[in-house]
Design a protein around this motif. Structure first.
Motif, PDB file in Angstrom:
ATOM      1  N   LYS A  87       0.648  -1.195  -0.048  1.00 19.42           N
ATOM      2  CA  LYS A  87      -0.017  -0.195  -0.049  1.00 19.42           C
ATOM      3  C   LYS A  87       0.899   1.617  -0.323  1.00 19.42           C
ATOM      4  CE  LYS A  87      -3.989  -1.932   2.210  1.00 19.42           C
ATOM      5  NZ  LYS A  87      -3.389  -3.264   2.107  1.00 19.42           N
ATOM      6  N   SER A  90       1.087   2.066  -3.775  1.00 20.69           N
ATOM      7  CA  SER A  90       0.033   1.657  -4.583  1.00 20.69           C
ATOM      8  C   SER A  90      -0.579   3.435  -4.952  1.00 20.69           C
ATOM      9  CB  SER A  90      -1.230   1.449  -3.415  1.00 20.69           C
ATOM     10  OG  SER A  90      -1.972   1.643  -3.801  1.00 20.69           O
TER      11      SER A  90
ATOM     12  N   GLU B 353      -1.512  -3.715  -9.735  1.00 20.80           N
ATOM     13  CA  GLU B 353      -2.284  -3.509  -8.676  1.00 20.80           C
ATOM     14  C   GLU B 353      -3.408  -3.998  -8.540  1.00 20.80           C
ATOM     15  OE1 GLU B 353      -2.743   0.607  -7.158  1.00 20.80           O
ATOM     16  OE2 GLU B 353      -0.889   1.913  -8.253  1.00 20.80           O
TER      17      GLU B 353
END
Lengths: 557, 557
Positions: A87, A90, B353
């Protein structure tokens, strides 16, 4: 957080994987599909021995960084397969390695690529060269509290197995000296580094070794350095690694551009692309070069060329058609230029006045192809050239056309013994290629009006002199790459010629009948995609231009 | 001169047709290639009986015009197969039938096309409708010394067998009344007419009959007119004639444009086109749906999907790849939507992702495809619509995405009994298609996050809830056309899932091993070209969108 969480336990229900009995177009491949990559254990063992030495260096520091007491533990680590991306990075845009240049200096970028080479410098610094397609960039890690880089993080980077997929966030900078180890002129000061997929540290071959040019071996000979030479067969056994070399990345981009231009040129000349069946009705007389199989109880075989069906498409009312598709030859030809499955580029067209209309298409098409590749694939051709040096192809804006008789005369005058009205053998073809290059300064020419006797029965005889035929071959660097001709569209003449050539009439009855319902005069040509790429780049083996080649000895991976 | 000269006697030397032992890329097809079009004699006989009636009308006046005393004999006649074109009209430019419009009135044009219908009016006049691709034009011959047209020439034209290939020179004019028998609004006053290739007067089917729409039969029922209805199987037995109907000419142009746009869209999204082998190593466990064959003494089979090799290409360093190529299924499925060989459009890509990136590509690709077809293929779609009327496809600019759970809920609320966490059967898919159309006004949507248990073992489980998978299907007019997913790129997880799904570990060892050398997260999708065209045009049978279809019963032509 070090992203080393356990993957959630897989589900009990998953055992009950009932595959749909009405599969969609992407039905699950069969077990055979997955056993398809099998390589003999012996071959693998041998490759493993060769690779052992190279792997030893990497076996030392493979434990992931102990993260317990690292304040910067969030800046690096392994990512779980199901998670894809930590994350922490991301949502940001990705930068391509090939796009990194001086204009990006000072900017923070995010990159995902493979670890090409890793070089620790003491305990406080490491260089990781990342590779993506044909491009490489050097990444630098230096222990620094300001940058958030711990000694553990440097150790983590230094211990990455080569070929692992990593995501790096960092700042683009200019290196202190010219980088010889990477294609990009800038380097990246790493801030975050995550391993997305960890490669087996015991790689059977490395991309570095597979990418070496002959000149590197010559230099190594002089300096006494020992380099691993990866043989053609070993490469193909481990094609998924071999394909990652910059030259291979380039070769298949060139091949793709070639196909694109082929389609575009024919489209703009009023052809349409078609798909003809590869499964065809087959009888026992099929001949040795045919793959036979059973089709719902009937004998069938794999099409050796789309010849029949592209002609039927012309009968079916299409003015000009082309096809890009697999062609199957069960030949036991173990040469540098034969494959058992290759990609055929085929075209067929109505002829309005003369079969030279087919030559005109070939001429215009290939000159455009060559121009397009030289123009659009500059970087790719340079990349191929670095590993496999070659002279650029010589061609004329208007392709040279010689008659068979002119070709034979040139060969005879040069002292070559040649059977008049016979076919040219490989040696004569090479010789003619040299003679033409000397006289006309071109590697590409058309030889037309072959003797009727050396062409297939369905070739149209010359109207003015039926000892000859309305046919041609095309040569590239002294090798035949294209064969083309006007076909006989008249069923009576076709049947007559078949009988004259010793073909049993009953075996071609339906082929002949297809032409009885009104057929325009037509002709066409065929060429192998892999062969054109091989000869355009002067590569020495057609296996280099086939993604997963099939030859008499190779059916895997 | 009547061009009825004898063809020069074929050559003695031609008997000695030695086919090269090192054939070029366009090597002579084998005998099997030419026997491939064989259709059972029984079927042919039946078709012949059906056609007999239609042919009778044409049997009357088949003798070529007696030219002896005709001062205008040079203006018409049969051309020899080897000659292609009479010198009287050689060297002039050709006009396309579809380009003939009012702007051309008064101009002299040269056309080559097929004789679609022929209608004599007494002895002094004849109408010949010429057909080329999707277009037809009416040609008029009237006996006239000024125009150089004799009664013999009119007789010659009137006696032409349908489907013969003819070359016509004439002057474009406006007809006295609207032409219902041709697509072009102008007609041609013939000056010269040559038969380039004479069709068999006993055609097994006529294009006129094969091109009739359902509404013509309804009208005929009312008027008592008797029309020949050509069945699907008869059409396919005589595909070279059937393909000439305007609707078929249009269908394969639509298919071609669809493929072009597929390639173009993916190219512009950084994919490259590849070619993977269709011959793969096969073992006895291959399963029933696999075509097996012998490959130089080894067991082999035909790839049921490029799944394995497109994944290997991603392992091999290509960011995104696509393939357009044949896919083979030895399934005994005799439905309107299954073929044993079809053209697969496959894509595979790195995921950065989230697997929704794959959905995004599918979404953008298909919306562009639909727009492109509606825009570029207007004439083709109208032509198809005339024979097979259909409602235009409803789709949204941003494709509707429903989760599997949402889909199930919609079905349950509508009273459909459905197993929770089970797959949707064909009936449920159709129902869901109707419900979605009512609620969202679209025929095209994505259903994502299927239960893990109903997807193949190599599908990536959802990270957040491993009862589900990172997968999706796509529906068009209530039928599943695309299946896609993220794949497991981690070799350990892959092996674990295989075992859980009851797959023997040894059978997929090399597949799993391919992922151990550093593999980026990736996913992809597959779709059948014929199925998309069929559903886009709401056709009732996939055999209508395959050039030479292969089903369990059909391996010819």
């Amino acid at each position: 957080m070090n992203f080393c969480l356990l993957f959630p336990p897989a589900v009990a229900a998953a055992g009950n994987n009932k595959m749909s009995s009405q599969p969609g177009q992407e039905a699950p491949p069969s077990a055979a599909d997955f056993s398809a990559a099998t390589i003999s254990k012996k071959a693998l063992k041998k490759d493993a021995r060769n690779a052992e030495k190279a792997a030893k260096n990497e076996e030392q520091a493979l434990q992931p960084a102990a993260a317990a007491e690292d304040p910067f533990a969030e800046n690096y680590g392994d990512v779980l397969p199901g998670e894809i991306l930590p994350k922490a990075i991301s949502g940001e845009p990705w930068t391509k390695v090939g796009h990194l240049d001086e204009a990006a200096v000072g900017r923070s970028v995010l990159i995902r690529a493979r670890a090409h080479t890793i070089r620790p410098v003491g305990r406080k610094m490491a260089f990781v060269v990342l590779r993506q397609g044909m491009s490489t960039v050097q990444c630098v890690l230096v222990v620094s509290a300001d940058a958030g880089i711990s000694a553990q993080m440097v150790r983590f980077a230094a211990s990455l197995p080569k070929e692992s997929v990593v995501a790096v966030e960092g700042v683009v900078s200019l290196p202190k000296e010219d980088l010889k180890s990477a294609t990009q002129e800038v380097e990246i000061q790493v801030r975050k580094l995550y391993c997305i997929d960890r490669a087996d540290p015991n790689l059977p071959i490395t991309v570095e070794d597979a990418a070496r040019s002959e000149s590197e071996f010559v230099r190594a000979e002089q300096t006494g350095e020992k380099l691993v030479r990866v043989g053609q067969d070993t490469r193909l056994n481990h094609r998924v690694i071999d394909l990652r070399t910059p030259a291979n990345q380039a070769i298949f981009r060139v091949q793709y551009e070639l196909e694109n231009k082929f389609r575009e040129y024919l489209s703009s000349n009023d052809f349409i692309g078609i798909h003809t069946p590869k499964l065809i009705s087959g009888s026992s007389e099929g001949g040795a070069a045919v793959f036979k199989l059973e089709y719902n109880g009937q004998p069938a075989c794999l099409a050796q060329s789309p010849q029949l069906h592209k002609q039927l498409a012309i009968c079916g009312g299409f003015r000009g058609v082309f096809e890009v598709g697999p062609v199957f030859r069960a030949e036991n030809s173990n040469t540098h230029r034969h494959l058992c499955e290759f990609v055929g580029l085929d075209a067929e067209m109505e002829i309005m006045e003369n079969y030279f209309e087919v030559c005109d298409i070939v001429d215009g098409l290939f000159v455009e192809l060559f121009k397009h590749l030289n123009d659009k694939c500059k970087k790719e051709l340079q990349t191929i050239n670095r590993q496999f040096p070659f002279e650029p192809l010589k061609y004329l804006d208007k392709t040279l056309r010689l008659s068979y008789e002119e070709g034979i005369t040139m060969l005879k005058e040069a002292g070559t013994e040649i059977e008049h009205m016979g076919d040219l053998n490989t040696e004569a073809e090479k010789k003619l290629g040299r003679l033409v290059r000397e006289k006309y300064d071109t590697d590409f020419f058309i030889l037309y009006q072959y003797p009727l006797a050396v062409r297939p029965f369905y070739t149209m005889p010359c109207y003015e002199n039926p000892l000859y035929s309305n046919s041609f071959d095309v040569f590239l660097r002294g090798e035949e790459i294209i064969s083309g001709a006007q076909r006989i569209h008249d069923p009576e003449l076709l049947a007559k010629r078949a009988v004259e050539c010793g073909i049993e009439k009953s075996s071609i009855e339906s082929y002949v009948r297809s032409f009885s319902y009104g057929t325009p005069p037509h002709g066409g040509f065929g060429v192998g995609l892999e062969r054109v790429v091989m000869l355009f780049c002067a590569l020495n083996n057609i296996r280099k231009t086939s993604l997963f080649p099939r030859d008499p000895q190779r059916l895997v991976p």
